[in-house]
Design a protein around this motif. Structure first.
Motif, PDB file in Angstrom:
ATOM      1  N   GLN A 179      68.061  43.311  77.446  1.00 60.26           N
ATOM      2  CA  GLN A 179      69.543  43.422  76.570  1.00 60.26           C
ATOM      3  C   GLN A 179      70.135  42.108  76.625  1.00 60.26           C
ATOM      4  O   GLN A 179      71.166  42.126  77.422  1.00 60.26           O
ATOM      5  CB  GLN A 179      70.223  44.418  76.648  1.00 60.26           C
ATOM      6  N   LEU A 180      69.435  41.134  75.829  1.00 55.66           N
ATOM      7  CA  LEU A 180      70.290  39.706  76.153  1.00 55.66           C
ATOM      8  C   LEU A 180      71.539  39.679  75.322  1.00 55.66           C
ATOM      9  O   LEU A 180      72.544  38.977  75.747  1.00 55.66           O
ATOM     10  CB  LEU A 180      69.128  38.569  75.821  1.00 55.66           C
ATOM     11  N   TYR A 181      71.365  40.145  74.197  1.00 53.49           N
ATOM     12  CA  TYR A 181      72.682  39.990  73.299  1.00 53.49           C
ATOM     13  C   TYR A 181      73.399  41.274  72.975  1.00 53.49           C
ATOM     14  O   TYR A 181      72.975  42.281  72.955  1.00 53.49           O
ATOM     15  CB  TYR A 181      72.105  39.432  71.795  1.00 53.49           C
ATOM     16  N   SER A 182      74.628  41.292  72.648  1.00 53.90           N
ATOM     17  CA  SER A 182      75.576  42.457  72.416  1.00 53.90           C
ATOM     18  C   SER A 182      75.129  42.901  71.020  1.00 53.90           C
ATOM     19  O   SER A 182      74.287  42.175  70.173  1.00 53.90           O
ATOM     20  CB  SER A 182      76.710  41.812  72.398  1.00 53.90           C
ATOM     21  N   THR A 183      75.480  44.087  70.951  1.00 52.88           N
ATOM     22  CA  THR A 183      75.013  44.903  70.033  1.00 52.88           C
ATOM     23  C   THR A 183      76.060  44.918  68.549  1.00 52.88           C
ATOM     24  O   THR A 183      76.033  45.492  67.864  1.00 52.88           O
ATOM     25  CB  THR A 183      74.595  46.545  70.051  1.00 52.88           C
ATOM     26  N   ARG A 184      77.039  44.170  69.076  1.00 51.28           N
ATOM     27  CA  ARG A 184      78.117  44.082  68.075  1.00 51.28           C
ATOM     28  C   ARG A 184      78.283  43.484  66.892  1.00 51.28           C
ATOM     29  O   ARG A 184      78.996  43.582  66.065  1.00 51.28           O
ATOM     30  CB  ARG A 184      79.699  44.259  68.775  1.00 51.28           C
ATOM     31  N   ALA A 185      77.377  42.426  67.091  1.00 51.06           N
ATOM     32  CA  ALA A 185      77.080  41.344  65.753  1.00 51.06           C
ATOM     33  C   ALA A 185      75.540  41.311  65.669  1.00 51.06           C
ATOM     34  O   ALA A 185      74.707  41.419  66.519  1.00 51.06           O
ATOM     35  CB  ALA A 185      77.695  40.093  66.201  1.00 51.06           C
ATOM     36  N   PRO A 186      75.063  40.942  64.298  1.00 56.57           N
ATOM     37  CA  PRO A 186      73.886  41.074  64.067  1.00 56.57           C
ATOM     38  C   PRO A 186      72.988  39.632  64.802  1.00 56.57           C
ATOM     39  O   PRO A 186      73.846  38.753  64.861  1.00 56.57           O
ATOM     40  CB  PRO A 186      73.684  40.976  62.529  1.00 56.57           C
ATOM     41  N   PHE A 201      73.870  35.311  64.764  1.00 57.20           N
ATOM     42  CA  PHE A 201      73.996  34.224  65.956  1.00 57.20           C
ATOM     43  C   PHE A 201      72.993  33.046  65.743  1.00 57.20           C
ATOM     44  O   PHE A 201      73.409  31.913  65.852  1.00 57.20           O
ATOM     45  CB  PHE A 201      73.725  35.021  67.261  1.00 57.20           C
ATOM     46  N   PRO A 238      80.029  47.879  64.612  1.00 51.34           N
ATOM     47  CA  PRO A 238      79.498  48.427  66.054  1.00 51.34           C
ATOM     48  C   PRO A 238      79.421  49.911  66.355  1.00 51.34           C
ATOM     49  O   PRO A 238      78.565  50.371  66.792  1.00 51.34           O
ATOM     50  CB  PRO A 238      80.517  47.899  67.315  1.00 51.34           C
ATOM     51  N   TYR A 271      78.857  37.331  71.819  1.00 54.22           N
ATOM     52  CA  TYR A 271      77.297  37.615  71.200  1.00 54.22           C
ATOM     53  C   TYR A 271      76.519  37.933  72.439  1.00 54.22           C
ATOM     54  O   TYR A 271      75.452  38.529  72.318  1.00 54.22           O
ATOM     55  CB  TYR A 271      76.711  36.202  70.983  1.00 54.22           C
ATOM     56  N   LEU A 272      76.627  37.210  73.896  1.00 55.54           N
ATOM     57  CA  LEU A 272      75.995  37.751  74.900  1.00 55.54           C
ATOM     58  C   LEU A 272      76.320  39.055  75.617  1.00 55.54           C
ATOM     59  O   LEU A 272      77.509  39.615  75.598  1.00 55.54           O
ATOM     60  CB  LEU A 272      76.041  36.666  75.991  1.00 55.54           C
ATOM     61  N   TYR A 273      75.014  39.714  76.083  1.00 61.72           N
ATOM     62  CA  TYR A 273      75.242  41.096  76.773  1.00 61.72           C
ATOM     63  C   TYR A 273      74.704  40.961  78.103  1.00 61.72           C
ATOM     64  O   TYR A 273      75.464  40.925  78.986  1.00 61.72           O
ATOM     65  CB  TYR A 273      74.553  42.017  76.049  1.00 61.72           C
ATOM     66  N   ILE A 274      73.465  40.550  78.275  1.00 60.93           N
ATOM     67  CA  ILE A 274      72.787  40.108  79.500  1.00 60.93           C
ATOM     68  C   ILE A 274      72.451  41.688  80.521  1.00 60.93           C
ATOM     69  O   ILE A 274      71.418  42.090  80.614  1.00 60.93           O
ATOM     70  CB  ILE A 274      73.185  39.105  80.432  1.00 60.93           C
TER      71      ILE A 274
END
Lengths: 297, 283, 229
Positions: A33-40, A44, B196, C26-29
């Protein structure tokens, strides 16, 4: 040799984009899970593409390529406004609106500061008195510095008087509006230049300027206030023109070239809109794919 | 022609327009005309949404974000919405991302004291007070209210309030209402609460900023929107608690009509002068 | 040295903050990193709030300086305005400090800065009405601006006027008496053509912001530092 240098810059920029895509692809395959789910994820990618496009244009400009920029009448009118004020022996007023430099309105505020540096230099050139009012305490030092620099670089340091030139009024919206209104009328300003993030106070400034028959140039990227400016001001910057104004004021080729990046963004938006409409006619909602968030597992 | 010019001069004088405008606002408030209020589909949709989707015991979060200057337009909306929610048996958590919200909330509570009669603080409603940090605070609240702040506006620990034991994050709420005089706050909630977590949002905005948040409603990121005084008046009729919204509708009507009259007369003079100058030119 | 302190360090701070903000958003990791990102993001915005609050003190001093200098230079002409400003500034700060003191000295009383009785009285009875009055002035300005601006000089201006009239009638109860169609027509204008006009401006402003960000990242945007040649 120069050509090689530019190519290296461009190659580096594109390489970063490719690298990010490759890393993203591999991590997707590995289930990370490289990217956050809060933005499409598309947001990015679009951001990266725009930044890199802008950068490529800037490097090209550095190597000597010319990018013509269309004329913005409001920007050209600034010089006329300052000169006219000097002829009438009246001061020039500039303010940035109620949006702060420590919020999402910061870019517009910075665009306003860019215009101020241009106005301050012109005031130095023509020997005009400048009054910069502001309602944001965290920008006092910056504003003083810009006005000082404007007068100094035009060789008129004697005209700079921080107490007169830069006036912090208050951080309350309508108290600020009434103080600006009072300044415009009591100082009988000859030019009223307002560029920045404006809220409900915009029309108050415009009408006060109108009362003293000031030459008015206004600009904001806040949609709700644009109609007031267009209606009442002599010249207005509409929407993103205020960002271009900052670049024009700098007179720097590379900075001007970056505006090309904006055009790429516009082109991309138009393509997506048209594509979206066409696909929708075929029963496919493009927006659903664009709103896809990075979710593994 | 000189008659038209002098008429234009008289009408163009700010003093006349301002005086008439002042009278057209004050007189209808003193002597209401009682013009019936037609209810727009948009307000009906908002009312219908709450009627259909919220049941007794539902939890609603309301952002109170307006300064006293915007009270006239937004407070009637807030009162009518609160009345509707309390009538449905909902529990409400109020919060403010702006410091001025604290004063606005206390004024709202004193104006609508009848609504809070029989409601217990901490069980039926809570006011979190001012939460500093703008958009970041909004994001943090969506994730965990108790992780963002530990006490409410009055210094009570959140763990001690029964309602706050039931709710903590965005998804615990059935509806989020944003009553705001600032455009940015709506986008905070769209970005941090709706995108979200998919929480339904409902907007109540000043008429002047409504166009800029319209895209959110169009894109279904908000379930509906109440706009300014007109919506407040309509909602007051729907929930059956007539207040300031409806009282000021007559004033809004008369003042708007005055402006329309001035625009029409202004144009008539403009064209009169234009036509007569053309005639003069052909002679 | 001066160039480093006055120019390079601020630019470096801006660059680092831009990169961090984008990364935080943007990042989660993994879960641990994402949580530390959220904490750091909150800390950044807390810093902004703290810096802004201190800037208010600078602002207060700046206002005092401005009015004291004016009093000395311009004398009686400026005296009444400056005296009122300085007087109210001092009074409000005094009562706020009193409330702040009480919140520590007597926490049970529940008095804080905003609930200090005199401060609150001044806020609600002096500041609030003045604030609302300034906002209301807009009504007059909008009226006089529309009187001047809505002249049918060409067909486009006629279109603008007709649209404006429909929205005005739709906003009033009298409009409904004249023709019931005004209300749905107003709603259509506001949701369809109006939104269509607003969206490109929003998109354009967003793009402008991104490119300004790029200029800040590449240190080409220097106007906010004061120009140095």
């Amino acid at each position: 040799m120069t050509y090689l240098k530019i190519s290296l810059g461009v190659i580096l920029a594109v390489a970063i984009l490719v690298l990010i895509c490759v890393v993203s692809g591999i991590s997707w395959l590995l289930g990370i899970q490289l990217y956050s789910t809060r933005a499409p994820f598309s947001a990015f990618l679009i951001l990266l593409v725009l930044l890199i496009a802008g950068y490529v244009f800037m490097t090209e400009a550095k190597s000597g390529k010319e990018f013509p920029v269309r004329k913005i009448p409001a920007f050209d009118a600034i010089e006329e406004a300052v000169a006219r004020s000097v002829e009438m022996g009246r001061p020039v007023h500039m303010t940035f609106g109620f949006g702060t430099i420590s919020s999402a309105m910061a870019p517009q505020f910075i665009a306003g500061l860019g215009v101020l540096s241009h106005v301050a230099r012109l005031c130095g050139k023509y020997g005009a008195k400048l009054i910069a009012t502001l309602g944001v305490p965290e920008a006092i030092a910056t504003t003083e510095e810009i006005v000082r620099e404007g007068y100094y670089s035009s060789g008129r340091p004697e005209l700079y008087d921080p107490t007169y030139n830069v006036r912090y009024l208050t951080d309350q919206q309508f108290a600020y509006a009434s103080a600006v209104q009072a300044t415009l009328i009591r100082e009988n300003v000859g030019a009223n230049i307002v560029v920045g993030p404006f809220y409900a106070e915009s029309l108050i400034f415009m009408e006060a300027g109108n009362m003293v028959n000031a030459f008015q140039i206004a600009g904001t990227a806040r949609e709700t206030q644009i109609p007031f400016f267009v209606l009442v001001a002599d010249y207005s910057f509409i929407g993103e023109e205020i960002f271009a104004a900052g670049a024009l004021a700098s007179g720097d080729r590379e900075t001007l070239a970056s505006i090309r990046g904006q055009d790429v963004g516009k082109l991309l938006s138009i393509i997506l809109i048209v594509l979206g409409i066409l696909l929708l006619l075929g029963g496919f909602k493009l927006v659903d794919s664009l709103n896809w968030v990075w979710k593994v597992g | 022609m000189s008659g038209l010019s002098s008429l234009e001069k008289v009408l163009g004088s700010k003093e006349l327009l301002y005086t008439l405008l002042l009278l057209s606002v004050i007189l209808p408030i003193l002597h209401p005309l009682g013009i019936p209020v037609e209810i727009s589909q948009r307000t009906r949709d908002v009312y219908g949404y709450i009627e259909k989707n919220l049941r007794s015991g539902c939890r609603v979060y309301i952002e109170v974000y307006y300064e006293v200057a915007a009270r006239g337009e937004l407070e009637p909306n807030l009162i009518a919405l609160t009345k509707h929610l309390f009538d449905k048996g909902c529990k409400i958590v109020y919060g403010s991302l702006g410091a001025f919200g604290v004063v606005a909330f206390s004024l709202f509570k004193s104006m609508a004291s009848d609504l809070f009669e029989g409601k217990e603080y901490g069980r039926d409603y809570v006011y979190l007070g001012y939460i500093a940090g703008g958009e970041a605070a909004s994001a943090s609240l969506a994730k965990s209210i108790k992780g963002t702040i530990s006490v409410d506006n009055y210094g009570n620990r959140l763990e001690d309030l029964p309602l706050m034991r039931e709710v903590d994050k965005a998804t615990d709420f059935d509806l989020v209402i944003i009553v705001s005089s600032g455009t940015d706050v709506f986008s905070y909630y769209v970005r941090q609460w709706h995108t979200p977590y998919g929480v339904p949002l409902l907007f109540a905005a000043l008429s002047v900023i409504a166009p800029s948040i319209e895209p959110f409603v169009g894109a279904k990121q908000a379930v509906g929107m109440l706009v300014g005084q007109r919506s407040a008046a309509e909602y007051e009729v729907l929930v059956g608690r007539l207040g300031l919204g409806i009282a000021s509708m007559d004033a809004q009507s008369t003042s708007h009509m005055l402006i329309v009259a001035f625009i029409i007369i202004g144009n008539a003079i403009y064209w009169g002068k234009r036509v007569s100058s053309k005639k003069g030119g052909s002679k | 040295m001066s160039l480093v302190v006055r120019r390079h360090i601020p630019q470096l701070i801006v660059t680092v903050i831009i990169i961090l903000t984008v990364a935080f958003y943007y990042l989660y990791i993994n879960k641990g990193i994402a949580e530390s990102f959220t904490t750091a993001d909150k800390a950044l915005s807390d810093w902004a709030v703290i810096i802004t609050s201190f800037a208010l003190i600078v602002g207060g001093i700046d206002i005092l300086r401005f009015h004291l200098v004016r009093l000395r230079k311009e004398g009686l002409k400026q005296a009444p305005f400056s005296a009122v400003t300085i007087g109210l500034l001092v009074v409000m700060v005094f009562f706020a400090l009193h409330g702040w003191f009480l919140s520590y000295a007597d926490p049970k009383a529940g008095i804080t800065i905003t609930t200090q009785p005199q401060f609150r009285w001044l806020y609600l009875n002096v500041y609030a009405p003045a604030d609302a009055a300034m906002y209301s002035i807009l009504v007059f300005y909008i009226a006089s601006a529309s009187y001047r601006a809505f002249r049918v000089r060409n067909p486009m201006a006629l279109l603008l006027l007709v649209t404006a009239l429909i929205v005005i009638f739709g906003n009033t109860t009298i409009g409904g008496l004249i023709w019931p169609g005004f209300l749905p027509l107003r709603d259509w204008i506001m949701t369809v053509p109006n939104t269509a006009a607003f969206r490109p401006i929003t998109i354009g402003a967003g793009l402008g912001t991104i490119i300004l960000g790029l200029r800040l990242l590449t240190w080409r945007e220097v106007s906010w530092l004061g120009r140095r040649e």
